[in-house]
Design an enzyme around this catalytic site. Sequence first.
Site, PDB file in Angstrom:
ATOM      1  N   MET A 228      36.760  -5.102 -19.343  1.00 23.67           N
ATOM      2  CA  MET A 228      35.365  -4.757 -19.621  1.00 23.67           C
ATOM      3  C   MET A 228      34.474  -5.994 -19.533  1.00 23.67           C
ATOM      4  O   MET A 228      33.361  -5.920 -18.999  1.00 23.67           O
ATOM      5  CB  MET A 228      35.231  -4.131 -21.012  1.00 23.67           C
ATOM      6  CG  MET A 228      35.712  -2.706 -21.104  1.00 23.67           C
ATOM      7  SD  MET A 228      34.696  -1.579 -20.128  1.00 23.67           S
ATOM      8  CE  MET A 228      35.136  -0.003 -20.912  1.00 23.67           C
TER       9      MET A 228
ATOM     10  N   ARG B 250      18.417 -25.528 -27.555  1.00 25.68           N
ATOM     11  CA  ARG B 250      19.262 -26.045 -26.469  1.00 25.68           C
ATOM     12  C   ARG B 250      20.155 -24.962 -25.873  1.00 25.68           C
ATOM     13  O   ARG B 250      20.536 -25.034 -24.703  1.00 25.68           O
ATOM     14  CB  ARG B 250      20.114 -27.219 -26.965  1.00 25.68           C
ATOM     15  CG  ARG B 250      21.191 -26.860 -27.972  1.00 25.68           C
ATOM     16  CD  ARG B 250      21.883 -28.094 -28.523  1.00 25.68           C
ATOM     17  NE  ARG B 250      23.023 -27.771 -29.363  1.00 25.68           N
ATOM     18  CZ  ARG B 250      22.948 -27.370 -30.623  1.00 25.68           C
ATOM     19  NH1 ARG B 250      21.761 -27.229 -31.223  1.00 25.68           N
ATOM     20  NH2 ARG B 250      24.036 -27.113 -31.318  1.00 25.68           N
ATOM     21  N   HIS B 251      20.444 -23.941 -26.664  1.00 21.61           N
ATOM     22  CA  HIS B 251      21.291 -22.855 -26.162  1.00 21.61           C
ATOM     23  C   HIS B 251      20.537 -22.006 -25.133  1.00 21.61           C
ATOM     24  O   HIS B 251      21.135 -21.520 -24.172  1.00 21.61           O
ATOM     25  CB  HIS B 251      21.802 -22.004 -27.319  1.00 21.61           C
ATOM     26  CG  HIS B 251      22.541 -22.815 -28.333  1.00 21.61           C
ATOM     27  ND1 HIS B 251      23.721 -23.450 -28.039  1.00 21.61           N
ATOM     28  CD2 HIS B 251      22.230 -23.143 -29.615  1.00 21.61           C
ATOM     29  CE1 HIS B 251      24.135 -24.124 -29.108  1.00 21.61           C
ATOM     30  NE2 HIS B 251      23.240 -23.955 -30.068  1.00 21.61           N
TER      31      HIS B 251
ATOM     32  N   ASP C 205      37.220   2.875 -22.217  1.00 25.04           N
ATOM     33  CA  ASP C 205      38.145   3.637 -21.374  1.00 25.04           C
ATOM     34  C   ASP C 205      39.118   4.341 -22.319  1.00 25.04           C
ATOM     35  O   ASP C 205      38.941   4.321 -23.556  1.00 25.04           O
ATOM     36  CB  ASP C 205      38.821   2.740 -20.316  1.00 25.04           C
ATOM     37  CG  ASP C 205      39.839   1.763 -20.901  1.00 25.04           C
ATOM     38  OD1 ASP C 205      40.017   1.725 -22.140  1.00 25.04           O
ATOM     39  OD2 ASP C 205      40.462   1.027 -20.110  1.00 25.04           O
TER      40      ASP C 205
ATOM     41  N   THR D 276      42.339  -4.472 -23.821  1.00 30.96           N
ATOM     42  CA  THR D 276      42.261  -5.886 -24.228  1.00 30.96           C
ATOM     43  C   THR D 276      40.841  -6.391 -24.411  1.00 30.96           C
ATOM     44  O   THR D 276      40.623  -7.440 -25.029  1.00 30.96           O
ATOM     45  CB  THR D 276      42.912  -6.765 -23.149  1.00 30.96           C
ATOM     46  OG1 THR D 276      42.218  -6.539 -21.907  1.00 30.96           O
ATOM     47  CG2 THR D 276      44.396  -6.445 -22.974  1.00 30.96           C
TER      48      THR D 276
ATOM     49  N   HIS E 216      25.111 -18.770 -30.043  1.00 29.91           N
ATOM     50  CA  HIS E 216      24.979 -19.770 -28.982  1.00 29.91           C
ATOM     51  C   HIS E 216      24.770 -19.190 -27.592  1.00 29.91           C
ATOM     52  O   HIS E 216      24.222 -19.872 -26.727  1.00 29.91           O
ATOM     53  CB  HIS E 216      26.219 -20.669 -28.943  1.00 29.91           C
ATOM     54  CG  HIS E 216      26.240 -21.688 -30.042  1.00 29.91           C
ATOM     55  ND1 HIS E 216      27.136 -22.732 -30.071  1.00 29.91           N
ATOM     56  CD2 HIS E 216      25.472 -21.808 -31.156  1.00 29.91           C
ATOM     57  CE1 HIS E 216      26.923 -23.475 -31.153  1.00 29.91           C
ATOM     58  NE2 HIS E 216      25.918 -22.922 -31.836  1.00 29.91           N
TER      59      HIS E 216
ATOM     60  N   CYS F  26      38.058  -1.652 -24.254  1.00 25.99           N
ATOM     61  CA  CYS F  26      39.200  -1.207 -23.433  1.00 25.99           C
ATOM     62  C   CYS F  26      40.463  -1.667 -24.154  1.00 25.99           C
ATOM     63  O   CYS F  26      40.423  -1.945 -25.359  1.00 25.99           O
ATOM     64  CB  CYS F  26      39.090  -1.710 -22.000  1.00 25.99           C
ATOM     65  SG  CYS F  26      39.144  -3.502 -21.781  1.00 25.99           S
TER      66      CYS F  26
HETATM   67  C1  RB5 Z   1      44.117   0.339 -19.272  1.00 32.87           C
HETATM   68  O1  RB5 Z   1      45.459   0.621 -19.242  1.00 32.87           O
HETATM   69  C2  RB5 Z   1      43.892  -1.149 -19.495  1.00 32.87           C
HETATM   70  O2  RB5 Z   1      44.256  -1.852 -18.349  1.00 32.87           O
HETATM   71  C3  RB5 Z   1      42.460  -1.403 -19.848  1.00 32.87           C
HETATM   72  O3  RB5 Z   1      42.143  -0.704 -21.009  1.00 32.87           O
HETATM   73  C4  RB5 Z   1      42.054  -2.826 -20.147  1.00 32.87           C
HETATM   74  O4  RB5 Z   1      42.897  -3.425 -21.067  1.00 32.87           O
HETATM   75  C5  RB5 Z   1      41.773  -3.675 -18.988  1.00 32.87           C
HETATM   76  O5  RB5 Z   1      41.364  -4.838 -19.116  1.00 32.87           O
END
Ligand code: RB5
Length: 140
Positions: free
Chosen positions: A71, A132-133, A8, A67, A98, A65
Amino acid sequence: MKIALGCDHGGLSLKAEVVKLLLELGHVVADQGCHSDESVDYPDFARAVCAQVQNGSCERGILICGTGVGMSMAANRFEGIRAGLGNELFTARMSREHNDANVLCLGARVIGPGLAGEIVRSWVSTEFAGGRHQRRIDMF
Ligand code: RB5
């Protein structure tokens, strides 16, 4: 290996770095966008990348994205997708060894391009350990 990439607006500049690295490593990249810093909705790009993996056009996918959390949540809704949030090296490597992760999720507001590069290098080259995985993966 052919790898689908998606991001994004929060992951745009890190995606460019990851594309460059993957090409240097000899991989083929299928870039599913986004392509500008205009605000977009990350599930659209998770869907596009996961579709490439689901239909076999790409062996794996990488989603970026802010964080990596959104995603990874979105990607794991798709049948056959095992997406791992890999904002540090050990977890990213183990997601392959794993968990046979076929999608790597990264947070561009959490890690810098140097660490992301190390993570991607490790993730693309680490084999699934099986045994096992595999049994555990077959349970979900
Ligand atoms: C976008 O502002 C932010 O929310 C997105 O990139 C992401 O971190 C969502 O999990």
